[in-house]
Design a protein around this motif. Structure first.
Motif, PDB file in Angstrom:
ATOM      1  N   PRO A   1       0.746  -1.155   0.178  1.00  0.00           N
ATOM      2  CA  PRO A   1      -0.309  -0.053  -0.129  1.00  0.00           C
ATOM      3  C   PRO A   1       1.144   1.262   0.195  1.00  0.00           C
ATOM      4  O   PRO A   1       0.329   2.147  -0.650  1.00  0.00           O
ATOM      5  N   VAL A   2       1.888   1.002   0.748  1.00  0.00           N
ATOM      6  CA  VAL A   2       2.660   2.153   0.799  1.00  0.00           C
ATOM      7  C   VAL A   2       3.431   2.788  -0.495  1.00  0.00           C
ATOM      8  O   VAL A   2       3.423   3.615  -1.131  1.00  0.00           O
ATOM      9  N   LEU A   3       3.964   1.847  -1.157  1.00  0.00           N
ATOM     10  CA  LEU A   3       3.969   1.370  -2.603  1.00  0.00           C
ATOM     11  C   LEU A   3       3.014   2.310  -3.601  1.00  0.00           C
ATOM     12  O   LEU A   3       4.022   3.008  -4.557  1.00  0.00           O
ATOM     13  N   ALA A   4       1.893   1.313  -3.389  1.00  0.00           N
ATOM     14  CA  ALA A   4       0.749   1.946  -4.566  1.00  0.00           C
ATOM     15  C   ALA A   4       0.451   3.290  -4.186  1.00  0.00           C
ATOM     16  O   ALA A   4       0.534   4.459  -5.524  1.00  0.00           O
ATOM     17  N   ASP A   5       0.894   4.312  -2.629  1.00  0.00           N
ATOM     18  CA  ASP A   5       0.158   5.539  -2.295  1.00  0.00           C
ATOM     19  C   ASP A   5       1.328   6.484  -2.965  1.00  0.00           C
ATOM     20  O   ASP A   5       1.537   7.401  -3.971  1.00  0.00           O
ATOM     21  N   ALA A   6       2.646   6.123  -2.891  1.00  0.00           N
ATOM     22  CA  ALA A   6       3.321   6.679  -3.639  1.00  0.00           C
ATOM     23  C   ALA A   6       3.886   7.116  -4.699  1.00  0.00           C
ATOM     24  O   ALA A   6       4.000   7.878  -5.626  1.00  0.00           O
ATOM     25  N   VAL A   7       3.467   5.875  -6.083  1.00  0.00           N
ATOM     26  CA  VAL A   7       3.940   5.380  -6.848  1.00  0.00           C
ATOM     27  C   VAL A   7       2.408   6.517  -7.644  1.00  0.00           C
ATOM     28  O   VAL A   7       2.868   7.404  -8.391  1.00  0.00           O
TER      29      VAL A   7
ATOM     30  N   ALA B   1      16.865   2.288  -6.272  1.00  0.00           N
ATOM     31  CA  ALA B   1      17.740   1.828  -5.291  1.00  0.00           C
ATOM     32  C   ALA B   1      19.102   2.042  -4.831  1.00  0.00           C
ATOM     33  O   ALA B   1      20.111   1.804  -5.804  1.00  0.00           O
ATOM     34  N   HIS B   2      18.984   3.372  -3.373  1.00  0.00           N
ATOM     35  CA  HIS B   2      20.804   2.709  -3.500  1.00  0.00           C
ATOM     36  C   HIS B   2      20.876   2.475  -1.552  1.00  0.00           C
ATOM     37  O   HIS B   2      19.487   3.125  -1.244  1.00  0.00           O
ATOM     38  N   HIS B   3      21.963   2.731  -1.102  1.00  0.00           N
ATOM     39  CA  HIS B   3      21.836   2.143   0.134  1.00  0.00           C
ATOM     40  C   HIS B   3      20.720   1.524   1.184  1.00  0.00           C
ATOM     41  O   HIS B   3      20.227   0.606   0.723  1.00  0.00           O
ATOM     42  N   ASP B   4      19.766   2.471   1.933  1.00  0.00           N
ATOM     43  CA  ASP B   4      18.643   2.177   2.093  1.00  0.00           C
ATOM     44  C   ASP B   4      17.215   3.266   2.347  1.00  0.00           C
ATOM     45  O   ASP B   4      16.455   2.191   2.936  1.00  0.00           O
ATOM     46  N   ALA B   5      17.469   3.166   0.963  1.00  0.00           N
ATOM     47  CA  ALA B   5      15.872   3.645   0.509  1.00  0.00           C
ATOM     48  C   ALA B   5      16.319   3.459  -0.901  1.00  0.00           C
ATOM     49  O   ALA B   5      16.273   2.763  -1.901  1.00  0.00           O
ATOM     50  N   VAL B   6      14.928   3.797  -1.669  1.00  0.00           N
ATOM     51  CA  VAL B   6      14.315   3.460  -2.978  1.00  0.00           C
ATOM     52  C   VAL B   6      13.695   4.774  -2.972  1.00  0.00           C
ATOM     53  O   VAL B   6      12.685   5.642  -2.873  1.00  0.00           O
ATOM     54  N   THR B   7      13.658   5.881  -4.263  1.00  0.00           N
ATOM     55  CA  THR B   7      12.925   7.681  -4.568  1.00  0.00           C
ATOM     56  C   THR B   7      12.603   6.830  -5.884  1.00  0.00           C
ATOM     57  O   THR B   7      13.431   6.369  -6.953  1.00  0.00           O
ATOM     58  N   LEU B   8      11.475   7.348  -5.385  1.00  0.00           N
ATOM     59  CA  LEU B   8      10.782   7.862  -6.632  1.00  0.00           C
ATOM     60  C   LEU B   8      10.546   9.047  -7.121  1.00  0.00           C
ATOM     61  O   LEU B   8      10.391   9.993  -6.804  1.00  0.00           O
ATOM     62  N   THR B   9      10.885   8.781  -8.928  1.00  0.00           N
ATOM     63  CA  THR B   9      10.588  10.763  -9.262  1.00  0.00           C
ATOM     64  C   THR B   9       9.794  10.959 -10.821  1.00  0.00           C
ATOM     65  O   THR B   9      10.106   9.836 -11.515  1.00  0.00           O
TER      66      THR B   9
ATOM     67  N   PRO C   1      12.566   0.668   2.640  1.00  0.00           N
ATOM     68  CA  PRO C   1      12.429  -0.164   2.642  1.00  0.00           C
ATOM     69  C   PRO C   1      11.933  -1.259   3.364  1.00  0.00           C
ATOM     70  O   PRO C   1      12.378  -1.106   3.982  1.00  0.00           O
ATOM     71  N   VAL C   2      11.479  -2.486   3.249  1.00  0.00           N
ATOM     72  CA  VAL C   2      11.509  -3.503   4.475  1.00  0.00           C
ATOM     73  C   VAL C   2      12.673  -4.469   4.422  1.00  0.00           C
ATOM     74  O   VAL C   2      12.951  -4.390   5.625  1.00  0.00           O
ATOM     75  N   GLU C   3      13.154  -4.842   3.010  1.00  0.00           N
ATOM     76  CA  GLU C   3      14.013  -4.937   2.951  1.00  0.00           C
ATOM     77  C   GLU C   3      15.358  -4.329   2.351  1.00  0.00           C
ATOM     78  O   GLU C   3      14.877  -4.021   1.054  1.00  0.00           O
ATOM     79  N   PRO C   4      16.154  -3.871   2.767  1.00  0.00           N
ATOM     80  CA  PRO C   4      16.856  -3.157   1.793  1.00  0.00           C
ATOM     81  C   PRO C   4      17.336  -3.191   0.388  1.00  0.00           C
ATOM     82  O   PRO C   4      17.574  -4.446   0.651  1.00  0.00           O
ATOM     83  N   PRO C   5      17.294  -2.453  -0.353  1.00  0.00           N
ATOM     84  CA  PRO C   5      18.399  -2.869  -1.889  1.00  0.00           C
ATOM     85  C   PRO C   5      19.470  -3.517  -1.658  1.00  0.00           C
ATOM     86  O   PRO C   5      20.834  -3.570  -0.957  1.00  0.00           O
TER      87      PRO C   5
ATOM     88  N   LEU D   1       3.439  -6.925   0.719  1.00  0.00           N
ATOM     89  CA  LEU D   1       4.648  -7.238   0.794  1.00  0.00           C
ATOM     90  C   LEU D   1       4.628  -7.095  -0.854  1.00  0.00           C
ATOM     91  O   LEU D   1       4.112  -7.791  -1.705  1.00  0.00           O
ATOM     92  N   VAL D   2       5.282  -6.115  -1.545  1.00  0.00           N
ATOM     93  CA  VAL D   2       6.025  -6.553  -2.827  1.00  0.00           C
ATOM     94  C   VAL D   2       7.289  -6.325  -3.114  1.00  0.00           C
ATOM     95  O   VAL D   2       8.711  -5.667  -2.670  1.00  0.00           O
ATOM     96  N   ARG D   3       7.464  -7.629  -3.795  1.00  0.00           N
ATOM     97  CA  ARG D   3       9.272  -7.656  -3.861  1.00  0.00           C
ATOM     98  C   ARG D   3       9.292  -6.833  -5.508  1.00  0.00           C
ATOM     99  O   ARG D   3       9.032  -7.769  -6.605  1.00  0.00           O
ATOM    100  N   LEU D   4      10.841  -6.467  -5.659  1.00  0.00           N
ATOM    101  CA  LEU D   4      11.150  -5.477  -7.144  1.00  0.00           C
ATOM    102  C   LEU D   4      11.746  -6.125  -7.191  1.00  0.00           C
ATOM    103  O   LEU D   4      13.197  -6.575  -6.923  1.00  0.00           O
TER     104      LEU D   4
END
Length: 356
Positions: free
Chosen positions: A124-130, A153-161, A175-179, A204-207
């Motif tokens: 749900p968090v990913l869907a809202d952010a997208v 995807a970098h370090h401990d975060a995923v950035t959407l732009t 993320p729940v599990e970091p990149p 959960l969603v696995r990318l």
């Protein structure tokens, strides 16, 4: 002999855009019978009044509409015909999306190459952010990257732009599990909208990245594949780094600001920021203004926007209050959530004379 107002099939074919063989087919199917058939020669003749029906028939068939549906549209009133057209287009789009997904599955199996794990996100968090960030996309001829969303995807975060040149939205998620390693790609925005609809209903969603796209893998649901856009994404980091110093800052209720933008007339609107609050002024009726309570610091400033740029920048903000960082009447404005800074939107103002 046919009367002088009738056209032979060849001339009618040129007028309608249908071939002679197609006209014979549609005559035999009952969709477009000729106005007259010579009983001796069998030649078919059509009237000028039939051109409109023939043109509509050709256009409907160009939409790959079945004959039965074409007959229903041609025999219906405007409202029912519109409904039937919408129904057919929705089916075509749905079928195309299903074929696209099946092709992605087949290609993945043919390559027999496992996807590169990127990160595990809360669905749900990913869907809202997208969906928030996708508001800053646009379909521009010759600039397909503006219709995509950049995932990094970098370090401990995923950035959407995303950016449409007038707005830039970026949000960083933990993320729940970091990149496991760094990765970046520009994802097809239209396909991404469909993918996150499934993600929203999954905890959960696995990318996973593959050579030509990215997989959204969810438990007990169909995995979704989105293609990558090969075009280069604009260097948004350079834009962010080049921003000038903030000279004015205002915090205002998101709900009140949106309501004021909805109620105020005009396509171009000014924000007049001062210590007492924020006034909203229309371009053509400057005597009409709406005053909003706000906390403001720094220099008083009046800045103009297109409504189509300002409204989505405000509506995408998270939380009850939105913070505006202003740098001058001709500089980009940063819109942030007052209590959550992980979604940031830049909006370009217009000149005081209302030129772009």
């Amino acid at each position: 002999m046919p009367n002088d107002e009738l056209m032979p099939i060849g001339a009618f074919a040129q007028r309608s855009g249908l071939t002679s063989s197609a006209l014979r087919f549609y005559a035999d199917s009952g969709l477009l019978p000729p106005a007259e058939v010579d009983p001796v020669s069998g030649y078919r003749y059509y009237s000028a009044d039939q051109v409109a029906r023939a043109t509509a028939l050709r256009q409907l068939r160009e939409l790959t509409m079945p004959l039965a549906a074409v007959e229903a549209v041609l025999g219906s009133g405007a409202d029912e015909a519109s409904r039937l057209l919408d129904e057919h287009v929705a089916k075509v789009v749905g079928d195309a999306a299903a074929v696209q997904q099946k092709a992605a599955v087949i290609k993945s199996a043919l390559g027999n190459v496992p996807g590169l794990p990127i990160a595990v996100m809360k669905g749900p968090v990913l869907a809202d952010a997208v969906e928030q960030v996708l508001t800053a996309t646009a379909h521009e001829p010759g600039m397909p990257a503006l219709a995509g969303l950049r995932i990094e995807a970098h370090h401990d975060a995923v950035t959407l732009t995303a950016t449409d040149r007038y707005r830039l939205s970026t949000r960083t998620l933990v993320p729940v599990e970091p990149p496991r390693q760094t990765w970046a790609g520009t994802v097809n925005g239209d396909e991404l909208r469909a993918a996150v609809a499934e993600s929203r209903r999954s905890p959960l969603v696995r990318l996973e990245a593959v050579s030509n796209g990215i997989w959204f893998r969810v438990a007990n649901r169909e995995d979704r594949h989105c293609r990558l856009l090969p075009e280069e994404f604009p260097d948004y980091r350079l834009m962010l780094a080049s921003l000038g110093e903030v000279t004015t800052r205002a915090t205002v209720s998101k709900v009140l600001l949106l309501r004021a933008l909805e109620e105020h007339p005009g396509e171009r609107i000014a924000l007049n920021v001062a210590d007492h609050g924020v006034n909203i002024v229309s371009a053509h009726e400057e005597h009409l203004n709406i005053s909003l309570p706000a906390t403001a610091t720094g220099q008083a400033l009046k800045i103009w926007f297109e409504l189509t740029t300002l409204y989505p920048a405000v509506s995408a903000a998270i939380g009850p209050d939105v913070m505006l960082d202003l740098r001058g009447h001709d500089q980009p404005v940063t819109f942030r959530s007052a209590d959550r800074g992980d979604l940031t939107t830049l909006a370009m103002p217009i000149k005081p004379d209302h030129s772009a």
